[in-house]
Scaffold this motif. Structure first.
Motif, PDB file in Angstrom:
ATOM      1  N   GLU A 469      43.609  33.885  26.225  1.00 21.73           N
ATOM      2  CA  GLU A 469      42.934  32.914  27.090  1.00 21.73           C
ATOM      3  C   GLU A 469      43.775  32.740  28.352  1.00 21.73           C
ATOM      4  OE1 GLU A 469      42.632  29.507  24.329  1.00 21.73           O
ATOM      5  OE2 GLU A 469      40.490  29.926  24.246  1.00 21.73           O
ATOM      6  N   GLY A 470      43.188  32.057  29.345  1.00 17.87           N
ATOM      7  CA  GLY A 470      43.927  31.812  30.584  1.00 17.87           C
ATOM      8  C   GLY A 470      43.403  32.686  31.702  1.00 17.87           C
ATOM      9  N   GLY A 471      43.328  32.121  32.931  1.00 21.22           N
ATOM     10  CA  GLY A 471      42.974  32.872  34.127  1.00 21.22           C
ATOM     11  C   GLY A 471      41.826  33.839  33.911  1.00 21.22           C
ATOM     12  N   ARG A 472      42.016  35.082  34.340  1.00 19.72           N
ATOM     13  CA  ARG A 472      40.924  36.065  34.248  1.00 19.72           C
ATOM     14  C   ARG A 472      40.605  36.461  32.807  1.00 19.72           C
ATOM     15  NH1 ARG A 472      43.114  41.248  33.520  1.00 19.72           N
ATOM     16  NH2 ARG A 472      45.218  41.516  34.312  1.00 19.72           N
ATOM     17  N   TRP A 473      41.559  36.244  31.876  1.00 23.74           N
ATOM     18  CA  TRP A 473      41.290  36.590  30.468  1.00 23.74           C
ATOM     19  C   TRP A 473      40.189  35.697  29.909  1.00 23.74           C
ATOM     20  CZ3 TRP A 473      45.919  36.984  32.880  1.00 23.74           C
ATOM     21  CH2 TRP A 473      46.540  38.234  32.847  1.00 23.74           C
ATOM     22  N   SER A 474      40.207  34.413  30.249  1.00 25.92           N
ATOM     23  CA  SER A 474      39.135  33.516  29.795  1.00 25.92           C
ATOM     24  C   SER A 474      37.822  33.880  30.461  1.00 25.92           C
ATOM     25  CB  SER A 474      39.468  32.056  30.143  1.00 25.92           C
ATOM     26  OG  SER A 474      40.556  31.602  29.387  1.00 25.92           O
ATOM     27  N   LEU A 475      37.877  34.178  31.758  1.00 27.32           N
ATOM     28  CA  LEU A 475      36.642  34.493  32.484  1.00 27.32           C
ATOM     29  C   LEU A 475      36.020  35.782  31.935  1.00 27.32           C
ATOM     30  CD1 LEU A 475      37.936  33.597  36.079  1.00 27.32           C
ATOM     31  CD2 LEU A 475      36.474  32.197  34.598  1.00 27.32           C
ATOM     32  N   GLU A 476      36.868  36.747  31.605  1.00 25.39           N
ATOM     33  CA  GLU A 476      36.361  37.995  31.027  1.00 25.39           C
ATOM     34  C   GLU A 476      35.731  37.748  29.659  1.00 25.39           C
ATOM     35  OE1 GLU A 476      39.618  40.790  31.207  1.00 25.39           O
ATOM     36  OE2 GLU A 476      39.377  40.957  33.392  1.00 25.39           O
ATOM     37  N   PHE A 477      36.383  36.897  28.854  1.00 15.60           N
ATOM     38  CA  PHE A 477      35.850  36.645  27.509  1.00 15.60           C
ATOM     39  C   PHE A 477      34.435  36.092  27.563  1.00 15.60           C
ATOM     40  CE2 PHE A 477      34.918  33.789  23.984  1.00 15.60           C
ATOM     41  CZ  PHE A 477      34.917  34.711  22.948  1.00 15.60           C
ATOM     42  N   PHE A 478      34.202  35.178  28.495  1.00 14.74           N
ATOM     43  CA  PHE A 478      32.898  34.506  28.530  1.00 14.74           C
ATOM     44  C   PHE A 478      31.840  35.274  29.337  1.00 14.74           C
ATOM     45  CE2 PHE A 478      35.506  30.724  27.368  1.00 14.74           C
ATOM     46  CZ  PHE A 478      34.814  30.394  26.201  1.00 14.74           C
ATOM     47  N   THR A 479      32.120  36.536  29.655  1.00 14.84           N
ATOM     48  CA  THR A 479      31.137  37.335  30.408  1.00 14.84           C
ATOM     49  C   THR A 479      31.001  38.728  29.797  1.00 14.84           C
ATOM     50  OG1 THR A 479      32.901  38.018  31.926  1.00 14.84           O
ATOM     51  CG2 THR A 479      31.496  36.220  32.658  1.00 14.84           C
ATOM     52  N   GLU A 480      29.920  39.374  30.193  1.00 13.38           N
ATOM     53  CA  GLU A 480      29.655  40.763  29.805  1.00 13.38           C
ATOM     54  C   GLU A 480      29.696  41.573  31.100  1.00 13.38           C
ATOM     55  OE1 GLU A 480      29.329  42.582  26.669  1.00 13.38           O
ATOM     56  OE2 GLU A 480      27.551  41.396  26.208  1.00 13.38           O
ATOM     57  N   SER A 481      30.350  42.729  31.072  1.00  9.79           N
ATOM     58  CA  SER A 481      30.383  43.588  32.276  1.00  9.79           C
ATOM     59  C   SER A 481      29.132  44.449  32.363  1.00  9.79           C
ATOM     60  CB  SER A 481      31.568  44.555  32.214  1.00  9.79           C
ATOM     61  OG  SER A 481      32.760  43.874  32.343  1.00  9.79           O
ATOM     62  N   LYS A 482      28.580  44.535  33.554  1.00  5.60           N
ATOM     63  CA  LYS A 482      27.480  45.483  33.766  1.00  5.60           C
ATOM     64  C   LYS A 482      27.826  46.328  34.985  1.00  5.60           C
ATOM     65  CE  LYS A 482      23.067  44.354  33.449  1.00  5.60           C
ATOM     66  NZ  LYS A 482      21.926  43.510  33.882  1.00  5.60           N
ATOM     67  N   ASN A 483      27.915  47.638  34.789  1.00  5.06           N
ATOM     68  CA  ASN A 483      28.241  48.516  35.914  1.00  5.06           C
ATOM     69  C   ASN A 483      26.967  49.074  36.545  1.00  5.06           C
ATOM     70  OD1 ASN A 483      30.481  49.822  37.382  1.00  5.06           O
ATOM     71  ND2 ASN A 483      29.273  51.638  36.860  1.00  5.06           N
ATOM     72  N   ILE A 484      26.927  49.069  37.869  1.00  2.00           N
ATOM     73  CA  ILE A 484      25.755  49.558  38.595  1.00  2.00           C
ATOM     74  C   ILE A 484      26.199  50.680  39.523  1.00  2.00           C
ATOM     75  CG2 ILE A 484      23.955  48.910  40.267  1.00  2.00           C
ATOM     76  CD1 ILE A 484      24.467  45.996  38.882  1.00  2.00           C
ATOM     77  N   HIS A 485      25.580  51.835  39.361  1.00  2.79           N
ATOM     78  CA  HIS A 485      25.936  52.980  40.211  1.00  2.79           C
ATOM     79  C   HIS A 485      24.890  53.145  41.311  1.00  2.79           C
ATOM     80  CE1 HIS A 485      25.671  57.299  41.336  1.00  2.79           C
ATOM     81  NE2 HIS A 485      26.970  57.071  41.517  1.00  2.79           N
ATOM     82  N   LEU A 486      25.360  53.322  42.535  1.00  2.28           N
ATOM     83  CA  LEU A 486      24.466  53.597  43.666  1.00  2.28           C
ATOM     84  C   LEU A 486      24.780  55.002  44.176  1.00  2.28           C
ATOM     85  CD1 LEU A 486      24.977  50.297  45.726  1.00  2.28           C
ATOM     86  CD2 LEU A 486      23.121  50.817  44.151  1.00  2.28           C
ATOM     87  N   PRO A 487      23.775  55.775  44.471  1.00  4.09           N
ATOM     88  CA  PRO A 487      24.068  57.108  45.025  1.00  4.09           C
ATOM     89  C   PRO A 487      24.650  57.003  46.432  1.00  4.09           C
ATOM     90  CG  PRO A 487      21.706  56.680  45.021  1.00  4.09           C
ATOM     91  CD  PRO A 487      22.345  55.520  44.335  1.00  4.09           C
ATOM     92  N   ALA A 488      25.324  58.037  46.884  1.00  3.75           N
ATOM     93  CA  ALA A 488      25.904  58.017  48.228  1.00  3.75           C
ATOM     94  C   ALA A 488      24.788  57.931  49.265  1.00  3.75           C
ATOM     95  CB  ALA A 488      26.724  59.288  48.449  1.00  3.75           C
ATOM     96  N   GLY A 489      25.087  57.267  50.368  1.00  2.00           N
ATOM     97  CA  GLY A 489      24.144  57.225  51.481  1.00  2.00           C
ATOM     98  C   GLY A 489      23.048  56.194  51.342  1.00  2.00           C
ATOM     99  N   VAL A 490      23.115  55.331  50.318  1.00  2.00           N
ATOM    100  CA  VAL A 490      22.074  54.294  50.177  1.00  2.00           C
ATOM    101  C   VAL A 490      22.445  53.079  51.010  1.00  2.00           C
ATOM    102  CG1 VAL A 490      20.960  52.698  48.571  1.00  2.00           C
ATOM    103  CG2 VAL A 490      21.419  55.046  47.880  1.00  2.00           C
TER     104      VAL A 490
END
Ligand code: NAD
Length: 490
Positions: A469-490
Motif C-alpha cells: 500500500e502507499g502512493g502509486r501502489w495503492s492507486l495501482e491496486f484499486f485500478t485495472e490497466s487497459k492498454n490502447i494501441h494507436l497506429p502511426a500517423g493517426v
C-alpha cells in the motif's frame, strides 16, 4: 457530531446508500470500553442480507462517481479532511475510548494521520502520471487506469480510522465505490466519519459501512459476487482465509498482516538514541501496532548495559486511564486479548525467561479498575527457539536476545515466519547497507522507527502479507490497466 463526548451507550446502525439502516436480522453485538469494561454501544451484527443492500447501493452509485473528474473527487476528500480536522478532538476521544489507547496518541498519531491520508491521496491521484509507450513506425500505446467497481475494505481494531482512511482515500480517488467493515471491537470512529460524508459532498452510496463480526458480516462481504477487490488489514490467519475465498473468483486482494519485527542493535549503536527508540518501537499503543519491534537482538558487548537501561525506561512508563495526559500506556483491546498476553508471560516464566520489568496485569485506581491493562514487560534469557521469539503476541511484551556476529544477528532476525518491519541501530553505514539488504522485511528503519512517507511502499514479506500500500501502489491496486494501441500517423 457532538463535541467533547464519547458516543456512550448508543445503538449504531449501518450506513447504506447515505442512510442509516438497522440490521435486517435485528441482531446486535456489544462494544465495550477496554479501559473500564463498560458498555459503550450496541452495533449491528449484520449478515449477508445487509451486505447485499450495501453492495447494491455502491453499485448504483458507481457510474456517476467514476465519471466525475479527479478534481471533483479530490474536492470531496479535501472537504472530508477539513471536517476531520475540525472535529479531531471529538474523534480522538471516540477512538481512545473504543480502543483503550492514550488520548494523546489518538490525537497526535491517529487523527493527524486520518486527515493526512485523505489530503495525501486527493493530491497523489492527481499527480499520478499515465504510461505511454512510443513504437515509432509501429504506432503508439497509452495506458488507461480504470476503476474496479465496488471494493471491500476490511480493517482491524488497533488503528481503526487511521487504517480505514488509508484504504478509503485511494479507493475513492481512483473512482471506486466502497463497502467498509471495521473491526467489531472498534466501530465508533468509522460511524463518526460516515456521518460527515454528506456534508463533505460525497454522494449517497459511494461509501457504505456495515458493522458486524468477521465470520458473519466480513465473510459475507468477501464472498459477495459483485465485490471486485478486497483490501484487508488484520491477522495472518484471517488473511489466508480471505485469500482462499477470493481465489476461485480471481478477486484482487491486498493483504497487510501480522508481524514479529526485530530490532538489531550493533555494538557501535548510540545507546541514548537506541533506548528511547526501542521503548517507542516496543510499546507504542501497548505494543499493538503491527510494526512494533517486539524482539530486540543486541550485540553481546552491549547486552548488559542495554538491558539495564531498557529495564529502567520500561519501568518508568505510566500505565493507566487513557484519558489522562500523564498516561503512556492504556488498556489492551479486550479481556480475551489481555488473557492471551498474560499467558505468553506465564509461558516465558516456565521456559526460564527472566522478567526484567512488568510481567503482570495492572489494576489502576478509580474508574479503570476493571480495565484490561498489562504492565509493559521486558524479558530476557529465553531459549533461542522459544515461541515468544517467533509468534506475534501483539501486546506490551518485548524479548531481548544477544548475538556475537552480524551473521548471527541476521539469522535470528530472519528466523520468524513474519517479515513486516525491522529496525537497525548502528553508526556504521556499511553495516546498515549490508544488514538492510539481508533482512527479510518489507520496511527497514535505521536509528529510528515509524517515520512514514505516504509515497513509499508499505507492506510485508512472508506471512506478513501480499502486495503493498502507499502512493502509486495503492492507486495501482484499486485500478485495472487497459492498454490502447494507436497506429502511426493517426
Ligand atoms: P483480525 O484478522 O481478527 O480481524 C481484522 C478484520 O477482519 C476485522 O474487521 C474482523 O472482523 C475481520 N474478519 C475476521 N474474520 C473474517 C473473515 N472470515 N472474513 C472477513 N473478515 C473477517 O485481526 P485483528 O485482531 O482485528 O487485528 C490484529 C492483527 O492485525 C494483528 O495480527 C496485526 O499485526 C494486524 N495488523 C497488520 C497491519 C499491517 O499493516 N500489516 C496493521 C495493523 C494490524
Amino acid at each position: 457530531m457532538s463535541e467533547g463526548r464519547v458516543a456512550g451507550r448508543r445503538t449504531l446502525k449501518n450506513w447504506i446508500g447515505g442512510e442509516q439502516r438497522a440490521p435486517l436480522g435485528g441482531r446486535y453485538l456489544d462494544d465495550l470500553e477496554p479501559a473500564t469494561g463498560d458498555l459503550l454501544a450496541r452495533i449491528p451484527d449484520s449478515g449477508a442480507e445487509d451486505v447485499d443492500l450495501a453492495v447494491a447501493a455502491a453499485g448504483k452509485a458507481f457510474p456517476e462517481w467514476s465519471s466525475l473528474s479527479l478534481q471533483e473527487r479530490a474536492s470531496c476528500l479535501v472537504r472530508l479532511a477539513n471536517l476531520v480536522a475540525e472535529h479531531s478532538e471529538a474523534l480522538a476521544e471516540i477512538e481512545s475510548a473504543d480502543t483503550g489507547k492514550p488520548l494523546a496518541l489518538a490525537k497526535q498519531i491517529d487523527m493527524a494521520r486520518v486527515e493526512a491520508n485523505l489530503r495525501f491521496f486527493a493530491g497523489a491521484a492527481q499527480h499520478w502520471p499515465a504510461d505511454a509507450h512510443d513504437m515509432g513506425p509501429a504506432g503508439f500505446n497509452y495506458t488507461r487506469r480504470e476503476p474496479l467497481g465496488v471494493v471491500a475494505l476490511i480493517t482491524p481494531w488497533n488503528l481503526p480510522l487511521y487504517l480505514l482512511s488509508w484504504k478509503l482515500a485511494p479507493a475513492l480517488m481512483t473512482g471506486n465505490c466502497v463497502v467498509a467493515k471495521p473491526s467489531e471491537l472498534t466501530p465508533l470512529s468509522a460511524d463518526a466519519l460516515w456521518a460527515m460524508a454528506k456534508e463533505a459532498g460525497i454522494p449517497p452510496g459511494v461509501i457504505n459501512l456495515v458493522h458486524g463480526s468477521g465470520v458473519r458480516c466480513g465473510q459475507a462481504l468477501v464472498d459477495h459476487s459483485e465485490i471486485k477487490a478486497i483490501s484487508f488489514t488484520g491477522g495472518t490467519r484471517t488473511g489466508r482465509m480471505i485469500a482462499a475465498a477470493a481465489a476461485p473468483r480471481l478477486v484482487k486482494t491486498s493483504l497487510e498482516l501480522g508481524g514479529k519485527n526485530p530490532a538489531l542493535v550493533f555494538a557501535d549503536a548510540d545507546l541514548d538514541q537506541a533506548v528511547a527508540g526501542l521503548v517507542r518501537a516496543g510499546y507504542t499503543n501497548q505494543g499493538q501496532v503491527c510494526l512494533c519491534c517486539s524482539r530486540i537482538l543486541v550485540h553481546e558487548d552491549l547486552m548488559e548495559e542495554l538491558s539495564l537501561r531498557l529495564t529502567d525506561a520500561v519501568a518508568n512508563l505510566a500505565v493507566g486511564d487513557p484519558s489522562s495526559p500523564d498516561t503512556d500506556q492504556g488498556a489492551l483491546i479486550s479481556a480475551e486479548h489481555q488473557q492471551k498476553v498474560l499467558a505468553y508471560i506465564d509461558l516465558a516464566r516456565e521456559q526460564g525467561g527472566r522478567i526484567l520489568s512488568g510481567g503482570k496485569a495492572h489494576h489502576p485506581e478509580g474508574r479503570c479498575r476493571q480495565g484490561y491493562f498489562v504492565e509493559p514487560t521486558l524479558i530476557s534469557g529465553l531459549p533461542e527457539h522459544s515461541c515468544l521469539h517467533r509468534e506475534e503476541i501483539f501486546g506490551p511484551v518485548v524479548t531481548l536476545q544477544s548475538f556475537a556476529s552480524e551473521d548471527e544477528a541476521i539469522e535470528l532476525a530472519n528466523s520468524s515466519d513474519y517479515g513486516l518491519a525491522a529496525t537497525i541501530w548502528t553508526r556504521d553505514l556499511a553495516t546498515v547497507q549490508r544488514t538492510a539488504a539481508r533482512v527479510k522485511a518489507g520496511l527497514v528503519w535505521v536509528n529510528g522507527w515509524l517515520v512514514r512517507d505516504l509515497r513509499t511502499p508499505f507492506g510485508g514479506m512472508k506471512d506478513s502479507g501480499l502486495g503493498r500500500e502507499g502512493g502509486r501502489w495503492s492507486l495501482e491496486f484499486f485500478t485495472e490497466s487497459k492498454n490502447i494501441h494507436l497506429p502511426a500517423g493517426v
